[in-house]
Motif scaffolding. Structure first.
Motif, short mmCIF file in Angstrom:
data_model
loop_
_atom_site.label_atom_id
_atom_site.label_comp_id
_atom_site.label_asym_id
_atom_site.label_seq_id
_atom_site.Cartn_x
_atom_site.Cartn_y
_atom_site.Cartn_z
N TYR A 1 2.07 11.53 12.85
CA TYR A 1 1.19 10.40 12.55
C TYR A 1 1.69 9.67 11.31
CZ TYR A 1 -2.22 11.84 16.01
OH TYR A 1 -2.82 12.14 17.20
N GLY A 2 1.54 8.36 11.33
CA GLY A 2 1.85 7.53 10.19
C GLY A 2 0.66 6.67 9.86
N VAL A 3 0.18 6.75 8.64
CA VAL A 3 -0.99 5.98 8.23
C VAL A 3 -0.65 5.24 6.93
CG1 VAL A 3 -3.39 6.08 7.44
CG2 VAL A 3 -2.61 7.57 9.30
N LEU A 4 -0.74 3.92 7.00
CA LEU A 4 -0.54 3.08 5.83
C LEU A 4 -1.89 2.54 5.39
CD1 LEU A 4 1.33 1.59 3.83
CD2 LEU A 4 1.47 -0.27 5.51
N ARG A 5 -2.28 2.85 4.17
CA ARG A 5 -3.54 2.35 3.63
C ARG A 5 -3.23 1.19 2.69
NH1 ARG A 5 -8.69 4.22 3.47
NH2 ARG A 5 -8.24 6.35 4.13
N GLY B 1 0.81 -1.20 0.00
CA GLY B 1 0.00 0.00 0.00
C GLY B 1 0.85 1.25 0.00
N ASP B 2 0.24 2.35 0.41
CA ASP B 2 0.93 3.63 0.42
C ASP B 2 0.57 4.41 1.69
OD1 ASP B 2 2.28 3.76 -2.24
OD2 ASP B 2 0.21 3.53 -2.96
N PHE B 3 1.47 5.29 2.09
CA PHE B 3 1.16 6.20 3.18
C PHE B 3 0.15 7.24 2.70
CE2 PHE B 3 5.62 4.88 4.18
CZ PHE B 3 5.30 4.12 5.30
N ASP B 4 -0.67 7.71 3.63
CA ASP B 4 -1.76 8.63 3.30
C ASP B 4 -1.56 9.94 4.06
OD1 ASP B 4 -4.15 9.99 2.95
OD2 ASP B 4 -5.36 8.16 2.96
N PRO B 5 -0.86 10.91 3.46
CA PRO B 5 -0.56 12.16 4.17
C PRO B 5 -1.80 12.97 4.53
CG PRO B 5 0.14 12.30 1.87
CD PRO B 5 -0.22 10.88 2.13
N ASP B 6 -2.86 12.93 3.72
CA ASP B 6 -4.08 13.66 4.05
C ASP B 6 -4.75 13.08 5.30
OD1 ASP B 6 -3.76 15.36 1.88
OD2 ASP B 6 -5.00 14.12 0.55
N PHE B 7 -4.76 11.77 5.39
CA PHE B 7 -5.30 11.07 6.57
C PHE B 7 -4.49 11.47 7.80
CE2 PHE B 7 -7.85 7.05 7.39
CZ PHE B 7 -7.69 7.04 8.78
N GLU B 8 -3.18 11.49 7.66
CA GLU B 8 -2.30 11.85 8.78
C GLU B 8 -2.56 13.29 9.24
OE1 GLU B 8 1.28 8.95 7.07
OE2 GLU B 8 1.38 11.14 6.81
N VAL C 1 -3.57 0.91 8.75
CA VAL C 1 -2.72 0.76 9.93
C VAL C 1 -2.24 2.16 10.30
CG1 VAL C 1 -0.70 -0.35 10.94
CG2 VAL C 1 -2.00 -1.52 9.14
N ALA C 2 -2.52 2.58 11.52
CA ALA C 2 -2.22 3.95 11.94
C ALA C 2 -1.39 3.95 13.22
CB ALA C 2 -3.51 4.74 12.17
N VAL C 3 -0.45 4.88 13.28
CA VAL C 3 0.40 5.05 14.46
C VAL C 3 0.51 6.54 14.77
CG1 VAL C 3 2.72 4.77 15.44
CG2 VAL C 3 1.75 2.97 13.98
N GLY C 4 0.40 6.88 16.05
CA GLY C 4 0.70 8.23 16.51
C GLY C 4 1.93 8.17 17.39
N ALA C 5 2.96 8.93 17.05
CA ALA C 5 4.18 9.02 17.86
C ALA C 5 4.20 10.39 18.51
CB ALA C 5 5.43 8.82 16.99
N TYR C 6 4.11 10.42 19.83
CA TYR C 6 4.01 11.65 20.60
C TYR C 6 5.31 11.88 21.36
CZ TYR C 6 -0.89 10.43 19.82
OH TYR C 6 -2.07 10.07 19.23
N ALA C 7 5.56 13.13 21.71
CA ALA C 7 6.75 13.41 22.52
C ALA C 7 6.61 14.74 23.23
CB ALA C 7 8.02 13.42 21.68
#
Length: 269
Positions: free
Chosen positions: A167-171, A50-57, A177-183
């Motif tokens: 945020y990283g979203v793979l469609r 698939g591809d990453f979805d920058p608009d979703f992120e 599949v979504a991940v949020g990396a916070y700091a």
């Protein structure tokens, strides 16, 4: 799901510095960390199926900040390094079909951020989600709704100490599949730190133009809580065993009080 605890040292730096002449024996083996870094960067370049979805992120960031605004915490700023860590873990989970914060090899959010956010000093946390609808495409509202409904994920969305997120979203067709990396970003290095170094002095040089200034640091096994050798500005560099280490900067919070943050991962030797 929950942020990694930030540890506080009270009047400890002198005691740690006194031990800096000894050589610690528990450096992590370097090759697995070099291979993990390569794996994550390969997945960023060629995500599986698939591809990453920058608009979703971007929409996840907007939704998160709307939620924070309603609840009181300040909005989160986007961070490129955290976004890389989030995208890489989303792709890695899709590749392995293991949906967890820790990989089968034991790599954790702190280690991923330490590899991919090379100028960041802070305290990391992570949210993950996977969703496939019976009908229709998965939407950002649905992912954010899953996180708001989970106490641990919700705590990261609203943590008042967090300042930045990626945020990283793979469609993958109907699956997301979504991940949020916070700091909590406590300091920034002047530029990306090198992964491979030849001495502790090179690590110190990478910190030389940090803002705010970092006068001393410890190291730990990547992702580990046990601090070993400490470097103090103006003293001879600590002797480190070859291997993989994670930078643990000491950030002053008052006279003789220091917060120990997380920084980049280095491979020495």
């Amino acid at each position: 799901m929950t942020p990694i605890a930030r540890r506080t040292l009270l009047a400890v730096p002198l005691a740690l510095a006194a031990a800096s002449g000894s050589t610690p024996a528990w450096a992590a083996p370097p090759q697995p960390w070099i291979a993990y870094d390569r794996r994550l960067r390969d997945l960023l370049a060629d995500p599986p199926g698939g591809d990453f979805d920058p608009d979703f992120e971007e929409t996840l960031l907007d939704l998160n900040n709307i939620f924070r605004n309603r609840q009181g915490p300040a909005p989160l700023a986007w961070d490129k390094g955290l976004s890389l860590a989030a995208r890489a873990h989303a792709a890695d989970m899709a590749r392995t079909e293991l949906f967890d914060h820790v990989t089968r090899e034991g790599y954790s959010p702190a280690g991923r951020v330490g590899l991919l956010a090379r100028d960041l000093v802070g305290a990391p946390g992570e949210n993950i989600a996977m969703r496939r609808n019976a009908a229709g495409a998965v939407t950002p509202d649905q992912i954010m709704g899953q996180w708001r409904a989970s106490p641990g994920h919700r705590a990261n969305l609203l943590a008042p100490g967090f300042t930045h997120v990626g945020y990283g979203v793979l469609r993958q067709g109907p699956r997301v599949v979504a991940v949020g990396a916070y700091a909590e970003v406590a300091a920034r290095l002047a530029g990306p730190a090198p992964l491979r170094v030849r001495s502790a002095d090179e690590i110190a040089r990478a910190l030389s133009n940090a803002a705010p200034a970092i006068r001393q640091f410890s190291v730990s096994e990547p992702g580990g809580e046990v601090l070993t050798t400490t470097y103090v500005e103006g003293r001879p560099p600590s002797v480190l065993a070859p291997g993989a280490w994670q930078l643990r900067p000491h950030l002053s919070s008052g006279e003789h009080r220091y917060q120990v943050a997380w920084g980049p991962v280095f491979v020495l030797g």
